[in-house]
Design a protein around this motif. Structure first.
Motif, PDB file in Angstrom:
ATOM      1  N   TYR A  19       8.946 -10.230 -37.344  1.00 56.27           N
ATOM      2  CA  TYR A  19       7.837  -9.264 -37.430  1.00 56.27           C
ATOM      3  C   TYR A  19       8.403  -7.932 -37.886  1.00 56.27           C
ATOM      4  CZ  TYR A  19       4.665  -5.536 -36.177  1.00 56.27           C
ATOM      5  OH  TYR A  19       3.902  -4.405 -36.231  1.00 56.27           O
ATOM      6  N   GLN A  24       4.071  -0.791 -33.379  1.00 56.26           N
ATOM      7  CA  GLN A  24       4.955  -1.442 -32.428  1.00 56.26           C
ATOM      8  C   GLN A  24       4.153  -2.456 -31.626  1.00 56.26           C
ATOM      9  OE1 GLN A  24       7.364   1.104 -30.008  1.00 56.26           O
ATOM     10  NE2 GLN A  24       8.381   2.041 -31.754  1.00 56.26           N
ATOM     11  N   LEU A  27       6.277  -7.848 -27.558  1.00 55.27           N
ATOM     12  CA  LEU A  27       6.938  -9.097 -27.917  1.00 55.27           C
ATOM     13  C   LEU A  27       6.028 -10.292 -27.633  1.00 55.27           C
ATOM     14  CD1 LEU A  27      10.642  -8.703 -26.736  1.00 55.27           C
ATOM     15  CD2 LEU A  27       9.588  -8.030 -28.888  1.00 55.27           C
ATOM     16  N   SER A  28       5.192 -10.180 -26.604  1.00 58.91           N
ATOM     17  CA  SER A  28       4.286 -11.283 -26.276  1.00 58.91           C
ATOM     18  C   SER A  28       3.300 -11.548 -27.406  1.00 58.91           C
ATOM     19  CB  SER A  28       3.535 -10.982 -24.980  1.00 58.91           C
ATOM     20  OG  SER A  28       2.774  -9.784 -25.101  1.00 58.91           O
ATOM     21  N   LEU A  31       5.451 -13.614 -29.821  1.00 58.23           N
ATOM     22  CA  LEU A  31       6.111 -14.821 -29.353  1.00 58.23           C
ATOM     23  C   LEU A  31       5.218 -15.807 -28.616  1.00 58.23           C
ATOM     24  CD1 LEU A  31       9.423 -13.275 -27.943  1.00 58.23           C
ATOM     25  CD2 LEU A  31       9.063 -14.327 -30.177  1.00 58.23           C
ATOM     26  N   VAL A  76      15.977 -13.415 -28.934  1.00 61.11           N
ATOM     27  CA  VAL A  76      15.039 -12.416 -29.439  1.00 61.11           C
ATOM     28  C   VAL A  76      15.825 -11.127 -29.652  1.00 61.11           C
ATOM     29  CG1 VAL A  76      12.893 -11.171 -29.065  1.00 61.11           C
ATOM     30  CG2 VAL A  76      13.202 -13.437 -28.056  1.00 61.11           C
ATOM     31  N   TRP A  78      15.384  -6.960 -31.096  1.00 62.04           N
ATOM     32  CA  TRP A  78      14.446  -5.910 -31.466  1.00 62.04           C
ATOM     33  C   TRP A  78      15.174  -4.577 -31.492  1.00 62.04           C
ATOM     34  CZ3 TRP A  78      14.849  -8.222 -26.749  1.00 62.04           C
ATOM     35  CH2 TRP A  78      15.056  -7.402 -25.638  1.00 62.04           C
ATOM     36  N   ALA A 103       8.659 -10.167 -22.411  1.00 62.90           N
ATOM     37  CA  ALA A 103       7.798 -10.053 -23.593  1.00 62.90           C
ATOM     38  C   ALA A 103       6.541  -9.242 -23.318  1.00 62.90           C
ATOM     39  CB  ALA A 103       7.422 -11.446 -24.087  1.00 62.90           C
ATOM     40  N   ARG A 107       8.011  -3.293 -26.592  1.00 62.41           N
ATOM     41  CA  ARG A 107       7.371  -3.111 -27.892  1.00 62.41           C
ATOM     42  C   ARG A 107       8.413  -2.751 -28.946  1.00 62.41           C
ATOM     43  NH1 ARG A 107       1.786  -2.285 -27.779  1.00 62.41           N
ATOM     44  NH2 ARG A 107       0.894  -2.131 -25.671  1.00 62.41           N
ATOM     45  N   SER A 108       8.174  -3.179 -30.165  1.00 61.94           N
ATOM     46  CA  SER A 108       9.071  -2.822 -31.254  1.00 61.94           C
ATOM     47  C   SER A 108       8.354  -3.010 -32.587  1.00 61.94           C
ATOM     48  CB  SER A 108      10.341  -3.675 -31.224  1.00 61.94           C
ATOM     49  OG  SER A 108      11.244  -3.281 -32.250  1.00 61.94           O
ATOM     50  N   VAL A 111      11.083  -7.257 -35.049  1.00 63.41           N
ATOM     51  CA  VAL A 111      11.456  -8.302 -34.100  1.00 63.41           C
ATOM     52  C   VAL A 111      11.997  -9.511 -34.853  1.00 63.41           C
ATOM     53  CG1 VAL A 111      10.671  -9.855 -32.265  1.00 63.41           C
ATOM     54  CG2 VAL A 111       9.678  -7.562 -32.478  1.00 63.41           C
ATOM     55  N   ALA A 113      13.170 -13.478 -33.872  1.00 62.94           N
ATOM     56  CA  ALA A 113      13.156 -14.466 -32.805  1.00 62.94           C
ATOM     57  C   ALA A 113      13.567 -15.825 -33.369  1.00 62.94           C
ATOM     58  CB  ALA A 113      11.775 -14.558 -32.163  1.00 62.94           C
TER      59      ALA A 113
END
Length: 299
Positions: A19, A24, A27-28, A31, A76, A78, A103, A107-108, A111, A113
């Motif tokens: 991503y 931002q 992560l959830s 993912l 993962v 970031w 996750a 925030r980022s 990313v 993964a």
């Protein structure tokens, strides 16, 4: 490693996702959504929409590449305040409750993964989990380098000490990353890289591997490598879709850009054109920068 009998190598593939965006994301969001990387790591059917439109698509090969779960660890990566952070584990991603907790709170805008399907059970260790990092760079690989046991020593001996000393694991993927660092002239300064420079770095790395294989008597046609690579400095991402045998389809690579945060993955660039360069084999490159609000690359 890949076979040398003229048959297509059907070793199980890993999967990865990228991503990159101005927003931002949690992560959830990247993912844990429907058809997410974690979801696909525990499904035995091959989720490769539109891949059948590739002129070289082989349904049997696609199923063999994707039939197994990716349960040999995950990673993962970031950027947080410009610094690369990694969370890697040898447990399956789908059963790792800590990943789900992390996750929900991180925030980022960039990313990486990755979920593994290791060819050697003895290689399941955290140092072999992607992504890899050095300075401002993160890197992932899906595929394999054929004949790595024959060319590994020569490739590593040619590296300068400050790059060789960064080796921590035992995979062919990490060797590819070290070669890329050498091609980029990475000196640990944390310098940013232009998309063109990253692109040329990946290209020269692939050519370097192919030349080493040819020098070792490894046939690129009978024992091909899959080199789907991704690298970022946090501001741009460059990814390749490459199979060194031009008559065989590389592992799938999907690219999607949208201004609608949270939109589902759409394979706008499924690389349906046949490869044309015998030097590269079957190869395509995707370059992304953060001026695109939401960008996803998925394998």
């Amino acid at each position: 490693s890949t076979q040398s009998t003229g048959e297509i190598n059907t070793r199980t593939m890993c999967r990865w996702l990228v991503y990159l965006g101005d927003r931002q994301l949690l992560l959830s969001e990247v993912l844990l959504s429907e058809h997410s990387l974690v979801d696909m790591s525990n499904r035995r059917d091959a989720f490769t929409p539109f891949a059948e439109f590739d002129l070289m698509f082989d349904r049997k090969l696609c199923r063999k590449r994707n039939h197994a779960t990716n349960g040999d660890g995950f990673g993962v990566g970031w950027y947080s305040a410009g610094v690369i952070r990694l969370y890697r584990c040898t447990r399956p991603a789908w059963s790792n409750t800590n990943l789900r907790e992390v996750a929900q709170s991180i925030r980022s805008h960039t990313v990486f993964a990755h979920v593994r399907a290791a060819s050697n059970p003895h290689s399941v260790q955290e140092n072999n989990c992607h992504p890899f990092r050095a300075g401002q760079l993160m890197f992932m690989h899906n595929g394999s380098v054929s004949g790595i046991d024959k060319i590994e020593r020569g490739l590593l001996q040619a590296l300068p000490d400050h790059i060789y000393e960064q080796r921590r694991g035992t995979t062919d993927s990490e060797i590819v990353f070290l070669l890329l660092l050498d091609e980029l002239g990475e000196d640990g300064s944390g310098a940013k890289y232009s998309p063109t420079r990253l692109h040329l770095g990946l290209r020269n790395t692939i050519v370097r591997i192919m030349k080493a294989q040819q020098a070792a008597g490894i046939s690129l046609l009978e024992s091909a490598s899959s080199l789907n690579l991704a690298v970022t400095d946090g501001e741009c991402v460059v990814a390749t879709r490459c199979r060194t045998n031009p008559a065989q389809a590389p592992p799938t690579l999907y690219f999607h850009a949208t201004e609608a945060p949270g939109a589902g993955l759409k394979p706008e660039s499924a690389n349906t054109d046949p490869p044309t360069s015998p030097q590269w084999g079957g190869s395509r490159t995707v370059k992304l920068c953060r001026d695109q609000p939401l960008s996803l690359i998925h394998i």
